[in-house]
Design a protein around this motif. Structure first.
Motif, PDB file in Angstrom:
ATOM      1  N   TYR A 112      -7.979   3.833  -8.903  1.00 21.93           N
ATOM      2  CA  TYR A 112      -8.651   3.486  -7.503  1.00 21.93           C
ATOM      3  C   TYR A 112      -9.639   3.242  -7.911  1.00 21.93           C
ATOM      4  O   TYR A 112     -10.131   2.889  -6.157  1.00 21.93           O
ATOM      5  CB  TYR A 112      -8.037   5.259  -6.845  1.00 21.93           C
ATOM      6  CG  TYR A 112      -7.239   5.544  -6.458  1.00 21.93           C
ATOM      7  CD1 TYR A 112      -6.420   4.813  -5.310  1.00 21.93           C
ATOM      8  CD2 TYR A 112      -5.448   5.803  -6.640  1.00 21.93           C
ATOM      9  CE1 TYR A 112      -5.485   5.019  -4.290  1.00 21.93           C
ATOM     10  CE2 TYR A 112      -5.238   5.911  -6.414  1.00 21.93           C
ATOM     11  CZ  TYR A 112      -4.604   5.126  -4.987  1.00 21.93           C
ATOM     12  OH  TYR A 112      -3.596   5.245  -4.258  1.00 21.93           O
ATOM     13  N   HIS A 163       1.047   4.336  -2.839  1.00 18.73           N
ATOM     14  CA  HIS A 163       1.167   6.242  -2.940  1.00 18.73           C
ATOM     15  C   HIS A 163       1.969   6.142  -2.653  1.00 18.73           C
ATOM     16  O   HIS A 163       1.868   7.763  -3.481  1.00 18.73           O
ATOM     17  CB  HIS A 163       0.598   5.673  -1.544  1.00 18.73           C
ATOM     18  CG  HIS A 163      -0.565   5.355  -0.406  1.00 18.73           C
ATOM     19  ND1 HIS A 163      -0.781   5.185   0.841  1.00 18.73           N
ATOM     20  CD2 HIS A 163      -1.668   5.050  -1.325  1.00 18.73           C
ATOM     21  CE1 HIS A 163      -1.634   4.532   0.612  1.00 18.73           C
ATOM     22  NE2 HIS A 163      -2.408   4.908  -0.973  1.00 18.73           N
ATOM     23  N   HIS A 221     -10.272   5.023  -1.480  1.00 17.95           N
ATOM     24  CA  HIS A 221     -10.223   5.233  -2.955  1.00 17.95           C
ATOM     25  C   HIS A 221     -11.326   4.905  -3.955  1.00 17.95           C
ATOM     26  O   HIS A 221     -12.029   5.807  -4.940  1.00 17.95           O
ATOM     27  CB  HIS A 221     -10.195   4.096  -2.875  1.00 17.95           C
ATOM     28  CG  HIS A 221      -8.439   2.979  -2.180  1.00 17.95           C
ATOM     29  ND1 HIS A 221      -8.912   1.667  -1.999  1.00 17.95           N
ATOM     30  CD2 HIS A 221      -7.718   3.651  -1.884  1.00 17.95           C
ATOM     31  CE1 HIS A 221      -6.770   1.956  -1.343  1.00 17.95           C
ATOM     32  NE2 HIS A 221      -7.611   2.672  -1.515  1.00 17.95           N
ATOM     33  N   ASP A 270     -10.783   2.165   3.835  1.00 20.27           N
ATOM     34  CA  ASP A 270      -9.434   2.345   2.307  1.00 20.27           C
ATOM     35  C   ASP A 270     -10.554   2.589   1.524  1.00 20.27           C
ATOM     36  O   ASP A 270     -10.717   3.198   0.137  1.00 20.27           O
ATOM     37  CB  ASP A 270      -9.207   1.447   2.781  1.00 20.27           C
ATOM     38  CG  ASP A 270      -7.904   0.693   3.389  1.00 20.27           C
ATOM     39  OD1 ASP A 270      -6.774   1.945   3.878  1.00 20.27           O
ATOM     40  OD2 ASP A 270      -8.175  -0.091   4.105  1.00 20.27           O
ATOM     41  N   ASN A 271     -11.880   1.314   1.288  1.00 24.02           N
ATOM     42  CA  ASN A 271     -12.584   1.337   0.139  1.00 24.02           C
ATOM     43  C   ASN A 271     -13.468   2.577  -0.768  1.00 24.02           C
ATOM     44  O   ASN A 271     -13.532   2.868  -1.711  1.00 24.02           O
ATOM     45  CB  ASN A 271     -13.395  -0.178   0.194  1.00 24.02           C
ATOM     46  CG  ASN A 271     -12.891  -1.363   0.047  1.00 24.02           C
ATOM     47  OD1 ASN A 271     -11.698  -1.363  -0.290  1.00 24.02           O
ATOM     48  ND2 ASN A 271     -13.436  -1.709   0.588  1.00 24.02           N
ATOM     49  N   ALA A 285     -11.278   0.292  -5.615  1.00 23.13           N
ATOM     50  CA  ALA A 285     -12.170   0.070  -4.529  1.00 23.13           C
ATOM     51  C   ALA A 285     -13.476  -0.707  -4.660  1.00 23.13           C
ATOM     52  O   ALA A 285     -13.469  -1.777  -4.169  1.00 23.13           O
ATOM     53  CB  ALA A 285     -12.747   1.468  -4.545  1.00 23.13           C
ATOM     54  N   HIS A 320       0.592  -1.347   0.047  1.00 18.08           N
ATOM     55  CA  HIS A 320       0.418  -0.130   0.034  1.00 18.08           C
ATOM     56  C   HIS A 320       0.772   1.333   0.236  1.00 18.08           C
ATOM     57  O   HIS A 320       0.584   2.043  -0.840  1.00 18.08           O
ATOM     58  CB  HIS A 320      -1.166   0.052   1.218  1.00 18.08           C
ATOM     59  CG  HIS A 320      -1.906   0.689   0.767  1.00 18.08           C
ATOM     60  ND1 HIS A 320      -3.179   0.026   1.858  1.00 18.08           N
ATOM     61  CD2 HIS A 320      -2.905   1.652   0.419  1.00 18.08           C
ATOM     62  CE1 HIS A 320      -4.199   0.805   1.325  1.00 18.08           C
ATOM     63  NE2 HIS A 320      -4.391   1.215   1.078  1.00 18.08           N
TER      64      HIS A 320
END
Length: 121
Positions: A69, A41, A96, A92-93, A73, A37
């Motif tokens: 992204y 980034h 994203h 996170d989802n 997701a 991750h």
């Protein structure tokens, strides 16, 4: 001009987030920032900063980041751990999805508006 600013700000935020992920892998207690991750980034951040130097590059950066992204997701919702590469939780989802939608707006909607404005001149 707005898309270049978006690429620069997004690049800076992702670059800082990638570095922060190595300091605090819990990500403010909401996000899961593992090694893969963080690398993603950092790459997205560096590409965003580089894309901010040209309008065409900034549009393409926004388009690619938006698609990437949103795909991330959707995969995160259905897999949860992205095939063992990284753990993706609900926060996170959602993040994203939001980043992907905003990037697609800058990459496609503003791109079409800019092309339409150029054709009238």
């Amino acid at each position: 001009m707005a898309v270049r600013r978006f690429a620069a700000v997004t690049g800076l935020v992702f670059l800082l987030l990638g570095v922060y992920g190595y300091i605090d892998p819990n990500g403010f207690g909401l996000f899961h920032l593992g090694g893969a991750h963080n690398v993603i980034h950092l790459i997205v951040g560096l590409l965003g900063l580089a894309a901010a130097f040209g309008e065409g590059y900034a549009y393409r950066y926004s388009q690619v980041v938006g698609v990437f992204y949103l795909l991330l997701a959707v995969l995160g919702v259905f897999t949860g751990d992205l095939f063992g590469l990284m753990h993706l939780g609900l926060a996170d989802n959602v993040l994203h999805f939001v980043v992907g939608a905003i990037a697609l707006y800058f990459g496609f909607v503003l791109s079409e508006a800019a092309q339409g404005a150029r054709s009238y001149r």
